[in-house]
Write a protein that holds these residues in place. Structure first.
Motif, PDB file in Angstrom:
ATOM      1  N   VAL A  66      37.742  33.320  39.669  1.00  0.00           N
ATOM      2  CA  VAL A  66      37.672  34.671  39.110  1.00  0.00           C
ATOM      3  C   VAL A  66      39.094  35.231  39.007  1.00  0.00           C
ATOM      4  CG1 VAL A  66      36.682  36.980  39.403  1.00  0.00           C
ATOM      5  CG2 VAL A  66      35.449  34.996  40.233  1.00  0.00           C
ATOM      6  N   ASP A  68      40.019  38.436  38.836  1.00  0.00           N
ATOM      7  CA  ASP A  68      40.216  39.693  39.578  1.00  0.00           C
ATOM      8  C   ASP A  68      38.889  40.105  40.203  1.00  0.00           C
ATOM      9  OD1 ASP A  68      40.841  42.143  40.601  1.00  0.00           O
ATOM     10  OD2 ASP A  68      41.268  43.106  38.687  1.00  0.00           O
ATOM     11  N   ILE A  69      38.706  39.832  41.468  1.00  0.00           N
ATOM     12  CA  ILE A  69      37.429  40.086  42.142  1.00  0.00           C
ATOM     13  C   ILE A  69      37.125  41.576  42.239  1.00  0.00           C
ATOM     14  CG2 ILE A  69      38.318  40.214  44.500  1.00  0.00           C
ATOM     15  CD1 ILE A  69      35.103  38.441  43.294  1.00  0.00           C
ATOM     16  N   ASP A  96      39.713  33.973  44.089  1.00  0.00           N
ATOM     17  CA  ASP A  96      40.280  35.039  43.260  1.00  0.00           C
ATOM     18  C   ASP A  96      41.737  34.719  42.968  1.00  0.00           C
ATOM     19  OD1 ASP A  96      41.055  37.401  42.060  1.00  0.00           O
ATOM     20  OD2 ASP A  96      40.897  38.627  43.872  1.00  0.00           O
ATOM     21  N   GLN A  98      43.793  36.653  41.360  1.00  0.00           N
ATOM     22  CA  GLN A  98      44.585  37.885  41.269  1.00  0.00           C
ATOM     23  C   GLN A  98      45.451  37.885  40.001  1.00  0.00           C
ATOM     24  OE1 GLN A  98      46.523  38.736  45.137  1.00  0.00           O
ATOM     25  NE2 GLN A  98      45.206  37.154  45.979  1.00  0.00           N
TER      26      GLN A  98
END
Length: 333
Positions: A66, A68-69, A96, A98
């Motif tokens: 992902v 951006d969690i 994540d 980021q």
């Protein structure tokens, strides 16, 4: 204690067929599957799961990457992935990045080291060659984002068409000076939504003012800041199309802080239909993505790849929907 040979003998099939039934493979007829399952039940057969994993180098774990969690858009997609994973006997390892391309690349090593059986990427910002190279060796599915012309299985909506639909809705409401807050332009989704906006403006022979196109990052804060920038113009827009609901909410906040009314003074349309879009006041007109279905479809494709099954097709484009609420000023709001 019953063995796999006993199950095969009772069902009158090979041990390989029993294994395919246990792994939920597609290349088994329903009649054969029922015979094998009935034999398993009668014999109370318990497969040696650990031994099977070691022989096949399986971990029964999949990796979901992902960008951006903290972005609520991904929550329903993850629920969809998890629902299919559980039914199929897989655990989900969530990481994540980021928004870091470097971390995306680092997580590919989990596949190379066979610490996971497959991977779903909810982001595709790394070098194209790197993604395609690993997808040739291991099961990989892209969801939401995609690589144009790639054979990597992909699940998404048509972002160009949906953005065109959102912009056209504002045009049909009488708006001629429409601003667009895009997502980061290094993401294909952002470029597609900008293209859809531009197509609608061109189709209706409206001027595309470069000042009214600003690059955002999908966040509430940037939506607020860029809307304030639009409002400071000598000739501000009468409508704003934001490429995410969070940015749309930030834009509404900015408009209201200037003692203006949404939608009477400035209409706002978002994108995604995250939960807060319907709760926020005024509620956000937006493009709804089938987030849960994106997750389930992506995980179903990944399971098929892990089991060595052939995919009927590799590009899955799901239906979006224009949800008309209060911020647009339309009759259906």
């Amino acid at each position: 204690m019953a063995k796999i040979n006993d199950v095969a003998r009772l069902a009158n099939v090979s041990t390989a067929t029993v294994s395919r039934v246990l792994s939920n493979a597609d290349n088994v007829t329903e009649e054969t599957r029922e015979k094998v399952l009935e034999a398993i039940q009668r014999l109370k057969y318990q497969p040696n799961i650990l031994g099977r994993y070691l022989r096949r180098m399986e971990t029964k774990t999949v990796l979901v990457v992902v960008p951006d969690i903290t972005n609520s858009f991904f929550s329903k997609i993850l629920l969809g992935i998890e629902s299919v994973a559980v039914k199929s006997g897989y655990q989900v390892l969530l990481v994540d990045t980021q928004n870091s391309v470097h971390l995306e690349v680092e997580y590919l090593n989990l596949l190379r080291q066979k610490q996971v059986d497959g991977m779903i990427l909810l982001t595709a910002r790394m070098n194209r060659e790197e993604i395609e190279e690993i997808a040739e060796q291991f099961p990989v599915v892209l969801a939401c984002e995609y690589l144009e012309g790639s054979r990597i299985p992909t699940v998404s909506i048509d972002n160009i068409s949906s953005a065109r639909k959102a912009t056209e809705h504002l045009i049909q409401l009488g708006h001629r000076r429409i601003a667009h807050i895009s997502g980061p332009m290094n993401i294909v989704l952002s470029r597609d939504r900008l293209r859809g906006y531009q197509q609608a403006m061109t189709q209706y022979e409206l001027e595309i003012d470069p000042v009214l196109i600003q690059e955002g990052d999908f966040s509430y804060e940037i939506g607020y800041n860029l809307a304030m920038k639009f409002l400071a113009l000598e000739n501000p827009p009468t409508a704003i199309f934001a490429a995410s609901d969070d940015m749309a909410i930030g834009a509404v906040k900015a408009v209201r802080e200037q003692s203006l009314n949404v939608p009477k003074d400035i209409a706002v349309v978002g994108f995604d239909d995250v939960k807060i879009a319907s709760i926020f006041e005024p509620s956000i007109t937006t493009i709804a993505q089938p987030m849960y279905e994106i997750g389930t479809t992506a995980m179903e494709l990944l399971v098929k790849l892990i089991n060595g099954n052939q995919l009927k097709r590799r590009q899955y484009v799901l239906e979006d929907q224009l949800i008309i609420r209060e911020t647009c000023g339309g009759n259906a709001c």
